[in-house]
Design an enzyme around this catalytic site. Structure first.
Site, PDB file in Angstrom:
ATOM      1  N   CYS A  83       2.522  10.142   3.251  1.00 20.96           N
ATOM      2  CA  CYS A  83       3.160   8.994   2.612  1.00 20.96           C
ATOM      3  C   CYS A  83       2.639   7.704   3.251  1.00 20.96           C
ATOM      4  O   CYS A  83       2.476   7.627   4.473  1.00 20.96           O
ATOM      5  CB  CYS A  83       4.675   9.082   2.760  1.00 20.96           C
ATOM      6  SG  CYS A  83       5.556   7.760   1.905  1.00 20.96           S
ATOM      7  N   PHE A 146       7.583   3.357  -4.770  1.00 17.48           N
ATOM      8  CA  PHE A 146       7.499   2.364  -5.848  1.00 17.48           C
ATOM      9  C   PHE A 146       6.047   1.978  -6.087  1.00 17.48           C
ATOM     10  O   PHE A 146       5.165   2.226  -5.261  1.00 17.48           O
ATOM     11  CB  PHE A 146       8.301   1.109  -5.485  1.00 17.48           C
ATOM     12  CG  PHE A 146       7.789   0.378  -4.259  1.00 17.48           C
ATOM     13  CD1 PHE A 146       6.767  -0.554  -4.358  1.00 17.48           C
ATOM     14  CD2 PHE A 146       8.334   0.628  -3.007  1.00 17.48           C
ATOM     15  CE1 PHE A 146       6.293  -1.223  -3.227  1.00 17.48           C
ATOM     16  CE2 PHE A 146       7.869  -0.032  -1.868  1.00 17.48           C
ATOM     17  CZ  PHE A 146       6.846  -0.960  -1.984  1.00 17.48           C
ATOM     18  N   VAL A 147       5.832   1.360  -7.236  1.00 21.12           N
ATOM     19  CA  VAL A 147       4.594   0.623  -7.509  1.00 21.12           C
ATOM     20  C   VAL A 147       5.025  -0.783  -7.894  1.00 21.12           C
ATOM     21  O   VAL A 147       5.874  -0.952  -8.776  1.00 21.12           O
ATOM     22  CB  VAL A 147       3.769   1.256  -8.643  1.00 21.12           C
ATOM     23  CG1 VAL A 147       2.525   0.408  -8.923  1.00 21.12           C
ATOM     24  CG2 VAL A 147       3.352   2.676  -8.282  1.00 21.12           C
ATOM     25  N   GLU A 148       4.437  -1.774  -7.250  1.00 18.91           N
ATOM     26  CA  GLU A 148       4.907  -3.151  -7.446  1.00 18.91           C
ATOM     27  C   GLU A 148       3.756  -4.088  -7.738  1.00 18.91           C
ATOM     28  O   GLU A 148       2.737  -4.082  -7.044  1.00 18.91           O
ATOM     29  CB  GLU A 148       5.631  -3.605  -6.179  1.00 18.91           C
ATOM     30  CG  GLU A 148       6.283  -4.977  -6.253  1.00 18.91           C
ATOM     31  CD  GLU A 148       7.180  -5.193  -5.057  1.00 18.91           C
ATOM     32  OE1 GLU A 148       8.371  -4.811  -5.141  1.00 18.91           O
ATOM     33  OE2 GLU A 148       6.694  -5.712  -4.031  1.00 18.91           O
ATOM     34  N   HIS A 244       2.032   6.363   6.902  1.00 22.18           N
ATOM     35  CA  HIS A 244       3.026   6.218   7.971  1.00 22.18           C
ATOM     36  C   HIS A 244       3.808   7.509   8.254  1.00 22.18           C
ATOM     37  O   HIS A 244       4.783   7.483   9.000  1.00 22.18           O
ATOM     38  CB  HIS A 244       3.991   5.055   7.682  1.00 22.18           C
ATOM     39  CG  HIS A 244       4.564   5.038   6.298  1.00 22.18           C
ATOM     40  ND1 HIS A 244       4.331   4.022   5.401  1.00 22.18           N
ATOM     41  CD2 HIS A 244       5.373   5.916   5.649  1.00 22.18           C
ATOM     42  CE1 HIS A 244       4.957   4.258   4.273  1.00 22.18           C
ATOM     43  NE2 HIS A 244       5.615   5.419   4.405  1.00 22.18           N
ATOM     44  N   SER A 278       7.449  -8.834   1.078  1.00 20.60           N
ATOM     45  CA  SER A 278       6.893  -7.900   2.047  1.00 20.60           C
ATOM     46  C   SER A 278       5.903  -8.676   2.900  1.00 20.60           C
ATOM     47  O   SER A 278       5.498  -9.785   2.531  1.00 20.60           O
ATOM     48  CB  SER A 278       6.197  -6.726   1.339  1.00 20.60           C
ATOM     49  OG  SER A 278       7.125  -5.954   0.600  1.00 20.60           O
ATOM     50  N   HIS A 295       7.132   0.296   9.321  1.00 13.80           N
ATOM     51  CA  HIS A 295       6.541   0.527   7.998  1.00 13.80           C
ATOM     52  C   HIS A 295       7.320  -0.162   6.886  1.00 13.80           C
ATOM     53  O   HIS A 295       6.846  -0.213   5.754  1.00 13.80           O
ATOM     54  CB  HIS A 295       6.439   2.020   7.706  1.00 13.80           C
ATOM     55  CG  HIS A 295       7.712   2.681   7.251  1.00 13.80           C
ATOM     56  ND1 HIS A 295       8.902   2.583   7.947  1.00 13.80           N
ATOM     57  CD2 HIS A 295       7.984   3.446   6.171  1.00 13.80           C
ATOM     58  CE1 HIS A 295       9.840   3.268   7.308  1.00 13.80           C
ATOM     59  NE2 HIS A 295       9.316   3.798   6.231  1.00 13.80           N
ATOM     60  N   GLY A 296       8.510  -0.680   7.184  1.00 12.91           N
ATOM     61  CA  GLY A 296       9.298  -1.343   6.158  1.00 12.91           C
ATOM     62  C   GLY A 296      10.526  -1.991   6.751  1.00 12.91           C
ATOM     63  O   GLY A 296      10.654  -2.134   7.975  1.00 12.91           O
TER      64      GLY A 296
END
Length: 392
Positions: A83, A146-148, A244, A278, A295-296
């Site tokens: 991932c 997601f895809v953004e 990650h 982000s 990572h987030g």
């Protein structure tokens, strides 16, 4: 300031492993996550646990941690091996979120090598599919994936951004996805026999693991290509693609990362939420942080809590439009609430902690325009119908 503790009380006969949490006193760190770090540090062969400011509890092991050991533990990597998050430049004439959201393809519908052999997205695939795994190709998955479509916002380091070919107002696709069942199969094969124990055949595990990492990276390229083509753009190569969830053999040790990105001179996209920026950062983490960064934003609510609180506070329509003016494509109402921005920590605090601990330097922000989670109801039927009419 970082928090430092010994785990010797959990395993008095082992050499004490250390735990360092790279977070400030203002950061939201759950006690359950800290407890998991201590439990991991007590495992045989553990050397050091570096917890990032996005640390939160996971299933059996903390998320947002990099863990070094003389022993390889598959459960510390988890089931979604490979991932990661990739960033792809995209050129569009106009970026109107509402119109573009309606053009996103159905990313629950996998690409089949035979049925979809003429799909132009295959052009990004070179060579054989890793592990021969075809299930879920070109799909994004669930959870926090997601895809953004986003635009570059504030640029903090113009020179660095320019080297990546990015400047303010440029458009990018941000793709967060993993190995779509392949990693889960690898972990299950291990745990059915060995549970949470170490890998008895390290070479065999690493061979399968590396295939899953390659598969995850390839799938992010496929996802970006599918979306770019649907929006009328040409697919591009990623300027950032960091995994990650993985284990790295480093200096004869096993460096497990679960929700922690490689931070040794890499460019990393640290995901905020669908309603916040982000951060693209230049990471320069050293050995104390196990060469890793966050990572987030990291969850601050469980999915159950986010669902319960969200339903009491928001309507579905409120969650489909974010505070930054972006549009959310998500046909699953429960997921809308579970993944609400309020369920996550403040990304600004996470990044500030990385900066304060000299682990990363912000390069630029990305501002969401369209965040795709799952197709809206009826999307697949409408598009399959159009596909069928083209063939007729």
């Amino acid at each position: 300031m970082s928090l430092h503790a010994s785990a010797s009380e959990f395993h008095p006969h082992a050499t004490p492993a250390t735990v360092t949490v790279f977070a400030s006193a203002e950061s939201w760190i759950e006690s359950d996550a800290l407890r998991q770090c201590q439990q991991v540090a007590a495992l045989d062969g553990m050397l050091h646990v570096a917890a990032m400011p996005d640390l939160h509890p996971g299933k059996g092991a903390p998320i947002g941690a990099a863990m070094s050991a003389t022993v390889l533990y598959p459960f510390l990597v988890g089931s979604d091996i490979g991932c990661g998050i990739a960033v792809f430049p995209i050129r569009l004439k106009r970026a109107v979120p509402e119109k573009l959201a309606a053009r996103f393809p159905d990313l629950d519908r996998p690409l089949d090598p035979e049925r979809d052999a003429d799909d132009p997205a295959w052009a990004v695939v070179e060579g054989d599919l890793p592990a021969g795994h075809v299930d879920g190709l070109g799909t994004v998955g669930r959870g926090n994936h997601f895809v953004e479509l986003a635009r570059i916002g504030t640029v903090f380091e113009p020179g660095h951004a320019a080297r990546l070919g990015l400047e303010t107002a440029d458009l990018v696709l941000v793709v967060h996805s993993g190995s779509r069942g392949l990693g889960e199969r690898i972990l299950r094969t291990h745990t059915e026999v060995h549970g949470a124990g170490p890998a008895p055949d390290v070479a065999a595990y690493l061979t399968a693991h590396d295939e899953a990492v390659r598969w995850g990276s390839l799938n992010r390229r496929l996802l970006a290509a599918r979306v770019a083509l649907a929006l009328g753009a040409e697919p591009t190569e990623p300027v950032v693609d960091q995994c990650h969830n993985l284990v790295e053999v480093r200096d004869g040790r096993y460096l497990h990362r679960k929700g922690a990105a490689p931070g040794d001179g890499r460019d990393v996209l640290i995901a905020g939420t669908r309603g916040t920026p982000s951060y693209l950062v230049a990471a320069h983490a050293g050995p104390a942080a196990n060469f890793s960064v966050a990572h987030g934003a990291g969850r601050k609510m469980s999915r159950a809590d986010a669902l319960r609180r969200g339903r009491a506070k928001h309507t579905v329509e409120e969650l489909r439009r974010t505070p930054v003016g972006s549009v959310v494509v998500c046909g699953e109402r429960q997921l809308l609430f579970e993944e609400a921005p309020s369920a996550y920590k403040r990304i600004e605090r996470v990044v500030a902690d990385l900066v304060d601990h000299e682990l990363a330097t912000p390069v630029a922000t990305t501002i969401p325009l369209v965040t795709y989670k799952t197709p809206e109801a009826g999307t697949a039927d409408r598009r399959d119908g159009r596909r069928g009419r083209r063939r007729a």
